[in-house]
Each structure stands twice: as structure tokens, then as C-alpha cells.
Design a protein around this motif. Structure first.
Motif, PDB file in Angstrom:
ATOM      1  N   GLY A   1     110.893  16.649  17.953  1.00  0.00           N
ATOM      2  CA  GLY A   1     112.319  16.704  18.294  1.00  0.00           C
ATOM      3  C   GLY A   1     113.128  15.379  17.868  1.00  0.00           C
ATOM      4  O   GLY A   1     112.690  14.445  17.961  1.00  0.00           O
ATOM      5  N   ASP A   2     114.591  15.515  17.741  1.00  0.00           N
ATOM      6  CA  ASP A   2     115.423  14.587  17.371  1.00  0.00           C
ATOM      7  C   ASP A   2     115.230  13.318  18.629  1.00  0.00           C
ATOM      8  O   ASP A   2     115.517  13.879  19.858  1.00  0.00           O
ATOM      9  N   ALA A   3     115.231  12.169  18.192  1.00  0.00           N
ATOM     10  CA  ALA A   3     115.077  11.273  19.258  1.00  0.00           C
ATOM     11  C   ALA A   3     116.460  11.112  20.183  1.00  0.00           C
ATOM     12  O   ALA A   3     116.321  10.848  21.161  1.00  0.00           O
ATOM     13  N   SER A   4     117.234  11.434  19.575  1.00  0.00           N
ATOM     14  CA  SER A   4     118.661  11.295  20.310  1.00  0.00           C
ATOM     15  C   SER A   4     118.937  12.318  21.688  1.00  0.00           C
ATOM     16  O   SER A   4     119.073  11.944  22.756  1.00  0.00           O
ATOM     17  N   LEU A   5     118.065  13.512  21.176  1.00  0.00           N
ATOM     18  CA  LEU A   5     118.143  14.312  22.409  1.00  0.00           C
ATOM     19  C   LEU A   5     117.046  14.188  23.626  1.00  0.00           C
ATOM     20  O   LEU A   5     117.182  14.440  24.693  1.00  0.00           O
ATOM     21  N   ARG A   6     115.851  13.501  22.987  1.00  0.00           N
ATOM     22  CA  ARG A   6     114.869  13.378  23.671  1.00  0.00           C
ATOM     23  C   ARG A   6     115.336  12.149  24.810  1.00  0.00           C
ATOM     24  O   ARG A   6     114.943  12.111  25.941  1.00  0.00           O
TER      25      ARG A   6
ATOM     26  N   ILE B   1     108.372  14.275  26.006  1.00  0.00           N
ATOM     27  CA  ILE B   1     109.331  15.157  25.605  1.00  0.00           C
ATOM     28  C   ILE B   1     109.205  15.855  24.524  1.00  0.00           C
ATOM     29  O   ILE B   1     109.023  15.282  23.447  1.00  0.00           O
ATOM     30  N   LEU B   2     108.970  17.380  24.463  1.00  0.00           N
ATOM     31  CA  LEU B   2     108.737  17.858  23.239  1.00  0.00           C
ATOM     32  C   LEU B   2     109.961  18.780  23.066  1.00  0.00           C
ATOM     33  O   LEU B   2     109.840  19.733  24.177  1.00  0.00           O
TER      34      LEU B   2
ATOM     35  N   PHE C   1     100.120  18.808  21.459  1.00  0.00           N
ATOM     36  CA  PHE C   1     101.352  19.554  21.487  1.00  0.00           C
ATOM     37  C   PHE C   1     102.333  19.362  20.447  1.00  0.00           C
ATOM     38  O   PHE C   1     102.964  20.469  19.766  1.00  0.00           O
ATOM     39  N   ARG C   2     102.387  18.025  19.825  1.00  0.00           N
ATOM     40  CA  ARG C   2     103.201  17.785  18.879  1.00  0.00           C
ATOM     41  C   ARG C   2     102.619  18.502  17.577  1.00  0.00           C
ATOM     42  O   ARG C   2     103.190  18.928  16.836  1.00  0.00           O
ATOM     43  N   GLN C   3     101.329  18.376  17.631  1.00  0.00           N
ATOM     44  CA  GLN C   3     100.434  18.721  16.316  1.00  0.00           C
ATOM     45  C   GLN C   3     100.720  20.442  16.248  1.00  0.00           C
ATOM     46  O   GLN C   3     100.853  21.139  15.047  1.00  0.00           O
ATOM     47  N   ALA C   4     100.589  21.036  17.319  1.00  0.00           N
ATOM     48  CA  ALA C   4     100.641  22.522  17.348  1.00  0.00           C
ATOM     49  C   ALA C   4     102.097  23.067  17.057  1.00  0.00           C
ATOM     50  O   ALA C   4     102.281  23.852  16.474  1.00  0.00           O
ATOM     51  N   LYS C   5     103.236  22.209  17.546  1.00  0.00           N
ATOM     52  CA  LYS C   5     104.628  22.626  17.319  1.00  0.00           C
ATOM     53  C   LYS C   5     104.567  22.359  15.744  1.00  0.00           C
ATOM     54  O   LYS C   5     105.449  23.149  15.265  1.00  0.00           O
ATOM     55  N   ARG C   6     104.181  21.405  15.256  1.00  0.00           N
ATOM     56  CA  ARG C   6     104.575  21.087  13.857  1.00  0.00           C
ATOM     57  C   ARG C   6     103.801  22.336  12.804  1.00  0.00           C
ATOM     58  O   ARG C   6     104.332  22.654  11.982  1.00  0.00           O
ATOM     59  N   LEU C   7     102.761  22.912  13.431  1.00  0.00           N
ATOM     60  CA  LEU C   7     102.168  23.912  12.765  1.00  0.00           C
ATOM     61  C   LEU C   7     102.514  25.287  12.525  1.00  0.00           C
ATOM     62  O   LEU C   7     102.846  26.026  11.839  1.00  0.00           O
ATOM     63  N   ALA C   8     103.289  25.353  13.816  1.00  0.00           N
ATOM     64  CA  ALA C   8     104.008  26.542  14.300  1.00  0.00           C
ATOM     65  C   ALA C   8     105.381  26.773  13.329  1.00  0.00           C
ATOM     66  O   ALA C   8     105.614  27.760  12.723  1.00  0.00           O
ATOM     67  N   ASP C   9     106.210  25.780  13.409  1.00  0.00           N
ATOM     68  CA  ASP C   9     107.607  25.823  12.796  1.00  0.00           C
ATOM     69  C   ASP C   9     108.165  24.570  12.450  1.00  0.00           C
ATOM     70  O   ASP C   9     109.559  24.396  12.320  1.00  0.00           O
ATOM     71  N   ARG C  10     107.465  23.404  12.377  1.00  0.00           N
ATOM     72  CA  ARG C  10     107.816  22.271  11.997  1.00  0.00           C
ATOM     73  C   ARG C  10     108.819  21.393  13.299  1.00  0.00           C
ATOM     74  O   ARG C  10     108.555  20.672  13.919  1.00  0.00           O
ATOM     75  N   HIS C  11     109.993  22.032  13.463  1.00  0.00           N
ATOM     76  CA  HIS C  11     110.849  21.574  14.639  1.00  0.00           C
ATOM     77  C   HIS C  11     111.827  22.528  14.874  1.00  0.00           C
ATOM     78  O   HIS C  11     112.213  23.395  14.014  1.00  0.00           O
ATOM     79  N   ALA C  12     112.610  22.014  15.973  1.00  0.00           N
ATOM     80  CA  ALA C  12     113.643  23.187  16.169  1.00  0.00           C
ATOM     81  C   ALA C  12     115.114  22.498  15.514  1.00  0.00           C
ATOM     82  O   ALA C  12     114.910  21.558  14.985  1.00  0.00           O
TER      83      ALA C  12
END
Length: 499
Positions: free
Chosen positions: A166-171, A191-192, A350-361
Motif C-alpha cells: 500500500g501507499d506509504a502515506s496511508l500506512r 500494515i498491509l 503477506f506482501r508477496q501474496a498480495k502482490r500475486l493476487a492483484d499487485r495493490h489496492a
């Protein structure tokens, strides 16, 4: 070649006329009028025959050649491909052959076998007590639009993917907000950002459970979460809840239990708040069994009459709790933004799995939300909507007391955006007929029985129940809806053999 109507003067290029030429040639190839290897008319001849420009015919031939129907080369006549490189579409009148069941993975077969209630009808009710719906008029549209336009105008050298977490500003903004609002201290790196709490739960299920494992789940509980965990092939261990939430005295001793899913700040759907003694007992159980605890804080910001209860993760000293948060209740479920606060050792996978699923929000939405949190707008919005929800809740409780039979009971009123209405004069099997009858009068209510994993025990019978969300309704609509429900219940009571 057969004629077909193409108005002259359609211009040049691959337009409507070009598409119709493609359709005609494909159908003639399919029915054998133009067999494999046959010559097709020259572009000049076909253009004259059909009254279109030669450029249009040329574009159509090039499209058919790209699809593999024709073979073309400079200075030579185009021919039907031999053998055909692409199958022609079947005629719409041709009877389709019966296809065998698709070949699926074990996970796919489990998903295909899951029973889920249908989505809310496309035709909304006049008054709908749909849980999870919030009022569109509550959304901070003006400030959101202003911030969105500002982020859209911000110059970026290029548009590319951002980090999966996720974007650093939101985290960074969430790190401060969680400390203030939920008593939760964490690093921004933990935070993810995800597509709502449902993706967070799905990631937990797929990364933490194997077939043959077991997971603890509240009984009753959030159906979509239970189905996510069951889809992994893990075994469900449904632990009853009482007025204080999960009964931790009944936690299993089996070391194959790898995960417990809980809603400690406002148990879904019954509304209990897990007291400190049970919280500590749950954390001690997780430590001893090396199990993970998934804390779904789906509406923890909305507690009435007192400060919201701090998150379970705020007292976790062993790094066993995975915190799930969402913006669906405070802003909109259509925004599809949520987040996980992870123990440090789980962050990389979890970051890796998120990247495989849809890159990012979505990035712009993340940056807009970060600005609203940093400026204080978001927290002011939450305070305002909390007051609005408290007013709607009071109206609902008043309407229930005023219009429904005196033995009707309500639970889950201290927090959240819904209550459970118990009807002791009806049985759980009466819920579908009651729901249908009320919907027939233009009011949407929803049965509580699908949220129970186990069938009702004859030794511990429970009454019929309805889960009533009130966050999207006006006070007037709430009163009208309860009058309608009361009228339907009264009519059922006057029917012979209504029980």
C-alpha cells in the motif's frame, strides 16, 4: 458473393461496414461456401460489389488474416487459411453439445461446493434493514471530491504499480490513527492495505491453514469468513458465544488448531464484548498452541455511550494477533479499502501474496484517505456518523418496543450498525416465510439462522431471529419498517396452524 446491406459513404477503416464484412466471410468459411485454400474476391472487386471503400475491405481482410481465417501477402490474392488457424463460431441455431463438468483443483472443488446465501436482490426494498449498507448521504462527498481532484492534478512522471503493501502515506496515517482510536501501537511496516476485510480474511485463510488443520470460529459468526476458512480444507471448530462473546473456556486442546477467528470488540452478530479475562485466556491459548488469532474489528469505531473498546492486538505481547480493519462501515463498502496489522514475521509473505493476487489496492483512493486522516477530517466524520447512527439505533429500539409483541428481545445494541431481533413466539424454520412475507410488503429483513454453523439442538432450542441493519435508513423509514413487520407477525398469528 451474396449481397448484404451496407450503406454507402460509411467512411474508411475498420468501421461498422468492415465488421459486417468480417461476419459474412466468417460465416461462409464456417458453412463451407469458402473452403480451405479457396480464393476470396479481391479488395477492389468486393468494394465495388458492396458499395464500400476499398480501404474498408482491406481493413476487414487484415483483421481476418490476424485471426487466422485468411492468408494474405503483398501482390497475391487472399485465400482461406488451410488448415484453419482458428475455429469459426458456430451458428446461433446450432444445438450446443453438453459439456462435461470442468476440471478443477481440490480448492476449486471445495469452493464450488460451498453454499452461500444469494446476494441482495437487484430490486431494492422500499425500506431495507440490510446489514452492511450505509447511507449514501453520510459519505463526505465534497471533501472527498476536493482531495481526489487535488491528487489527480498532482504531477507524476509516470504511472506505474506501487508497493503491494500500500501507499506509504496511508500506512503512516493509519499508524497514528490506530494508536489514537484503537489503542494499537504498531509500525507502518506492519500494515498491509487490502481490498476490504474480505481480502484480508482470504489472505489469512490461504497463508495460515492447510487441509487437515482446524480453526476456531464463533458460533454464530460471520458467514463469509467461515466459508473462506472452510475452503482451505481445514476443519471447523464452532465455539459457542454468549453475552460476553467467545466462550474461551471451551477452546480446544488440539495442537492441529492453527487459527482462531474472533470479533472481540462487537461479536458478530450477537454483539457481546469480550472481557479482559477472556481476552487474556485467548492470548494464552494462542501462545501455548502457537496458533494465530485473526481479530476482525469490523465496526469497532461505533460504540455508543462510552469510548470504543481497545483492540485485542493492543495487549498481545507474543505477536499472535492479526488485526483486520476496514473503511466499509465508516465510509462505504463500495470503496473496497481495508488493512491488516501483521506480526512482523508475517509481513514478507503477506506482501508477496498480495502482490500475486492483484499487485495493490487503488492508489488515488489510498492517498485521498491518507489526506483525510492526516487533516482530522476522517475522525470528525466518524464522530458525526456515530451520532447519526446512535439516533437511528434509538429509533429502532423505540419502534421495536412500540410495535412488536412484548416478548420480542433485542441483542447487540451497545455498538455497531445492527441489532439481532429475537422472536420467541416463532421457530428458526419460520424465518424464511416471515422474511418473504415482509419483503412482499416492501421491507427487507434478514434471518439470523444462516450465521449458525451447527443445526439447532433440540435440547437447546433457540427462537427465530432477524438481523436488522439500520445505518442506511432514516428514522421515518425505521418506524415504517417496524410497523410493517409487526403487521405481518400479527397476521401470521391469526392464521390457523401458524406454528
Amino acid at each position: 458473393m451474396d449481397q448484404f446491406p451496407i450503406p454507402p459513404g460509411q467512411g474508411s477503416g475498420f468501421n461498422g461496414a468492415g465488421r459486417r464484412i468480417c461476419e459474412l466471410l466468417r460465416s461462409q468459411i464456417a458453412d463451407g461456401t469458402l473452403p480451405a485454400g479457396a480464393r476470396v474476391p479481391s479488395t477492389r472487386a468486393l468494394a465495388a460489389d458492396l458499395g464500400v471503400s476499398r480501404t474498408t475491405v482491406t481493413a476487414a481482410y487484415e483483421q481476418l488474416a490476424a485471426e487466422g481465417f485468411l492468408v494474405t501477402s503483398v501482390g497475391r490474392v487472399a485465400r482461406v487459411a488451410s488448415p484453419l488457424a482458428a475455429a469459426a463460431p458456430s451458428d446461433s441455431g446450432t444445438k450446443r453439445r453438453v459439456r462435461a463438468a470442468p476440471s478443477l483443483s481440490a480448492f476449486g472443488r471445495r469452493v464450488a461446493g460451498i453454499e452461500m446465501p444469494g446476494l441482495a436482490p437487484a430490486e431494492p426494498c422500499r425500506v431495507d434493514f440490510l446489514y452492511g449498507a450505509v447511507a449514501a448521504r453520510d459519505f463526505p462527498a465534497l471533501v472527498w471530491r476536493r482531495e481526489y481532484q487535488a491528487k489527480l492534478r498532482h504531477h507524476q512522471r509516470s504511472l506505474y504499480y506501487v508497493a503491494p503493501e500500500g501507499d506509504a502515506s496511508l500506512r503512516r496515517a493509519l499508524q497514528g490513527y490506530l494508536r489514537r482510536a484503537r489503542g494499537l501501537a504498531c509500525d507502518a511496516e506492519q500494515i498491509l492495505v487490502v481490498h476490504g476485510s474480505q481480502q484480508a480474511i482470504d489472505l489469512c485463510a490461504r497463508l495460515l491453514l492447510d487441509p487437515g488443520d482446524a480453526f476456531v470460529f464463533e458460533e454464530p459468526g460471520y458467514l463469509m469468513a467461515r466459508r473462506c476458512f472452510e475452503a482451505t480444507g481445514a476443519k471447523l471448530l464452532a465455539i459457542p458465544v454468549d453475552a460476553q462473546g467467545l466462550d474461551t473456556a471451551r477452546l480446544p486442546r488440539d495442537d492441529r488448531t492453527r487459527l482462531a477467528y474472533v470479533t472481540p470488540s462487537h461479536q458478530f452478530p450477537l454483539g457481546g464484548v469480550l472481557p479482559i479475562g477472556r481476552r487474556l485466556e485467548l492470548l494464552d491459548w494462542a501462545r501455548r498452541h502457537r496458533a494465530w488469532v485473526v481479530e476482525d474489528d469490523y465496526d469497532g469505531e461505533f460504540r455508543y455511550g462510552q469510548r470504543p473498546i481497545d483492540a485485542l492486538q493492543s495487549i498481545d505481547t507474543d505477536g499472535r494477533v492479526i488485526y483486520v480493519g476496514t473503511f466499509s462501515k465508516a465510509l462505504s463498502p463500495q470503496l473496497r479499502l481495508g488493512y491488516l496489522v501483521l506480526p512482523p514475521e508475517l509481513v514478507p509473505v503477506f506482501r508477496q501474496a498480495k502482490r500475486l493476487a492483484d499487485r495493490h489496492a487503488p492508489v488515488l483512493e489510498q492517498r485521498v484517505l491518507a489526506s483525510l486522516i492526516d487533516s482530522g477530517v476522517y475522525e470528525r466524520h466518524v464522530r458525526r456518523t456515530r451520532r447519526e447512527h446512535e439516533r437511528r439505533r434509538a429509533a429502532l429500539l423505540d419502534a421495536i418496543a412500540r410495535h412488536l409483541p412484548g416478548d420480542a428481545g433485542v441483542t447487540g445494541t451497545a455498538a455497531g450498525l445492527h441489532v439481532v431481533l429475537w422472536l420467541p413466539f416463532l421457530r428458526p424454520q419460520d424465518e424464511p416465510a416471515l422474511v418473504d412475507a415482509v419483503r412482499g410488503k416492501g421491507v427487507g429483513v434478514y434471518p439470523v439462522s444462516p450465521l449458525f454453523a451447527k443445526p439447532q439442538s433440540p435440547l437447546q432450542p433457540r427462537p427465530a431471529g432477524l438481523i436488522l441493519g439500520y445505518a442506511s435508513l432514516t428514522v421515518e423509514e425505521i418506524q415504517q419498517g417496524m410497523r410493517t413487520l409487526a403487521a405481518v407477525i400479527a397476521a401470521r398469528g391469526s392464521e390457523p396452524n401458524s406454528r
